[in-house]
Write an enzyme that holds these catalytic residues in place. Structure first.
Site, short mmCIF file in Angstrom:
data_model
loop_
_atom_site.label_atom_id
_atom_site.label_comp_id
_atom_site.label_asym_id
_atom_site.label_seq_id
_atom_site.Cartn_x
_atom_site.Cartn_y
_atom_site.Cartn_z
N ASP A 62 -1.56 -25.56 -27.61
CA ASP A 62 -0.20 -26.11 -27.53
C ASP A 62 0.26 -26.40 -26.10
O ASP A 62 1.34 -26.95 -25.90
CB ASP A 62 0.80 -25.18 -28.21
CG ASP A 62 0.71 -23.73 -27.71
OD1 ASP A 62 0.48 -23.53 -26.50
OD2 ASP A 62 0.88 -22.82 -28.53
N HIS A 104 -10.35 -22.76 -26.44
CA HIS A 104 -10.49 -23.67 -27.58
C HIS A 104 -10.00 -25.07 -27.24
O HIS A 104 -9.67 -25.85 -28.13
CB HIS A 104 -9.75 -23.11 -28.79
CG HIS A 104 -10.37 -21.85 -29.31
ND1 HIS A 104 -9.76 -21.03 -30.24
CD2 HIS A 104 -11.57 -21.25 -29.02
CE1 HIS A 104 -10.55 -20.00 -30.50
NE2 HIS A 104 -11.64 -20.11 -29.76
N ASN A 143 -5.01 -20.96 -27.63
CA ASN A 143 -4.01 -21.93 -28.07
C ASN A 143 -4.26 -23.33 -27.50
O ASN A 143 -4.79 -23.48 -26.39
CB ASN A 143 -2.62 -21.46 -27.67
CG ASN A 143 -2.27 -20.14 -28.33
OD1 ASN A 143 -2.83 -19.79 -29.36
ND2 ASN A 143 -1.36 -19.39 -27.72
N PRO A 145 3.51 -22.60 -35.99
CA PRO A 145 2.93 -21.61 -36.91
C PRO A 145 1.58 -21.11 -36.41
O PRO A 145 0.86 -21.82 -35.72
CB PRO A 145 2.76 -22.40 -38.22
CG PRO A 145 2.63 -23.83 -37.77
CD PRO A 145 3.52 -23.96 -36.56
N ASP A 146 1.28 -19.85 -36.76
CA ASP A 146 -0.06 -19.36 -36.49
C ASP A 146 -0.99 -19.90 -37.57
O ASP A 146 -0.59 -20.71 -38.41
CB ASP A 146 -0.11 -17.84 -36.40
CG ASP A 146 0.28 -17.15 -37.71
OD1 ASP A 146 0.36 -17.83 -38.74
OD2 ASP A 146 0.51 -15.94 -37.69
N PHE A 147 -2.24 -19.46 -37.57
CA PHE A 147 -3.21 -20.04 -38.51
C PHE A 147 -3.32 -19.26 -39.81
O PHE A 147 -3.44 -19.86 -40.87
CB PHE A 147 -4.60 -20.12 -37.84
CG PHE A 147 -4.68 -21.19 -36.80
CD1 PHE A 147 -5.09 -22.46 -37.13
CD2 PHE A 147 -4.35 -20.93 -35.48
CE1 PHE A 147 -5.17 -23.47 -36.17
CE2 PHE A 147 -4.41 -21.91 -34.52
CZ PHE A 147 -4.83 -23.19 -34.86
N ARG A 148 -3.27 -17.92 -39.77
CA ARG A 148 -3.73 -17.15 -40.91
C ARG A 148 -2.67 -16.34 -41.64
O ARG A 148 -2.98 -15.62 -42.58
CB ARG A 148 -4.88 -16.23 -40.47
CG ARG A 148 -6.12 -17.00 -40.10
CD ARG A 148 -7.23 -16.10 -39.60
NE ARG A 148 -8.46 -16.86 -39.41
CZ ARG A 148 -8.72 -17.59 -38.33
NH1 ARG A 148 -7.83 -17.64 -37.35
NH2 ARG A 148 -9.84 -18.28 -38.23
#
Length: 309
Positions: free
Chosen positions: A167, A184, A165, A91-94
């Site tokens: 991941d 990040h 990302n 999933p993305d964040f927003r």
């Protein structure tokens, strides 16, 4: 003889004077046309879309593809976010309903972003490691976007991939070492949070701890061990800042995929390329904030609002 009041009236007299509303509509249309002309001229001047200094033949995906194939484009930078991994099942964040922040109720957080706050993590690491088990690298496969960047690398066109990302799917797709700036951070390595210790651990060590449902503790000093992802309240990697200074002035095509451009300082990178450098934004929704007063950082964008799956 008939009175003047009985004489046939002209069409103009029948309609009467123009209404203020009609005048407003005309003025609005004229202003809109002027705005569009301003934007076209701005894009043309900035991108060199004239016969003497042409960068892109047209402001479309086809125009960008032709530019890549022309041989003139040799230093492509890709800026990517969570949107390029959603089709892999991450999933993305927003996103309002499916995003990560919208589905953290079970962790009883004071607010969604707390799960990535360094101070909160040090006091309450359990929610983060429970989430990490769900999203841990190795359970997902790269998407077409990841392999597109690998193709650019294989063709000698990729200067660097700057990713938000954590991941590691860029690595799985074949981007390694010098190809990547993991702005990040990453799950690839972990460190003890104690300033005096800071012992390093690898991906397999962390995976064993997380999937055993135990809180990772340092073998040396028993402090918490945290994956090397950047939490709110932590600095970005030093390599991020040093690479930006050398990479972006040389960039001749900036491709932005799957990011809302809301998190700084990553989002500000779009303005670090030269004025003649085309910028392609591919995202499901409009990204960043732009107005006429702040249009210059976005003035070379080819916008393509579409899924990046």
């Amino acid at each position: 003889m008939a009175d003047a009041s009985e004489l046939p009236k002209s069409k103009e007299e029948e309609q009467g004077p123009a209404k203020p509303e009609e005048e407003d509509d005309v003025n609005s249309e004229e202003e809109e046309t002027e705005d569009m002309d301003f934007l076209r001229n701005l894009f043309s001047r900035t991108l060199g879309l004239d016969s003497t200094n042409k960068v892109l033949d047209e402001l479309t995906l086809e125009g960008v593809a032709q530019y890549i194939q022309s041989g003139k484009c040799k230093n492509i930078i890709c800026m990517v976010g969570a949107g390029i991994s959603t089709s892999a099942g991450i999933p993305d964040f927003r996103s309002p309903e499916t995003g990560l922040y919208a589905n953290l109720q079970k962790y009883n957080l004071p607010y969604p972003e707390a799960i990535f706050q360094i101070d909160y993590f040090k006091k309450h690491p359990e929610p983060f490691f429970a989430l990490a088990k769900e999203l841990y690298p190795g359970q997902f496969k790269p998407t077409i976007c990841h392999y597109f960047m690998k193709m650019l690398k294989d063709q000698g066109l990729l200067k660097r991939c700057y990713t938000q990302n954590i991941d590691t799917l860029e690595r799985v797709a074949g981007l390694v070492g010098d190809d990547l700036i993991e702005a990040h951070g990453t799950f690839y390595t972990s460190h003890c949070v104690s300033f005096c210790c800071h012992r390093e651990y690898n991906l397999d060590w962390m995976k064993e701890k997380i999937f055993a449902d135990s809180i990772p503790k340092c073998d040396k000093c028993s402090s918490l061990v945290k994956p090397d992802i950047v939490f709110f309240g932590e600095n970005l990697p030093a390599r991020f800042f040093s690479s930006v200074k050398t990479d972006f002035p040389r960039c001749d095509l900036l491709i932005i995929m799957g990011t809302s451009l809301q998190v700084q300082p990553f989002a500000s990178l779009v303005s670090r390329v030269s004025k003649s450098c085309p910028r392609l934004l591919i995202n499901m929704e409009r990204a960043g904030q732009v107005s006429y007063q702040s249009i210059s950082p976005f003035s070379t964008f080819v916008l393509f609002f579409h899924s990046v799956d």
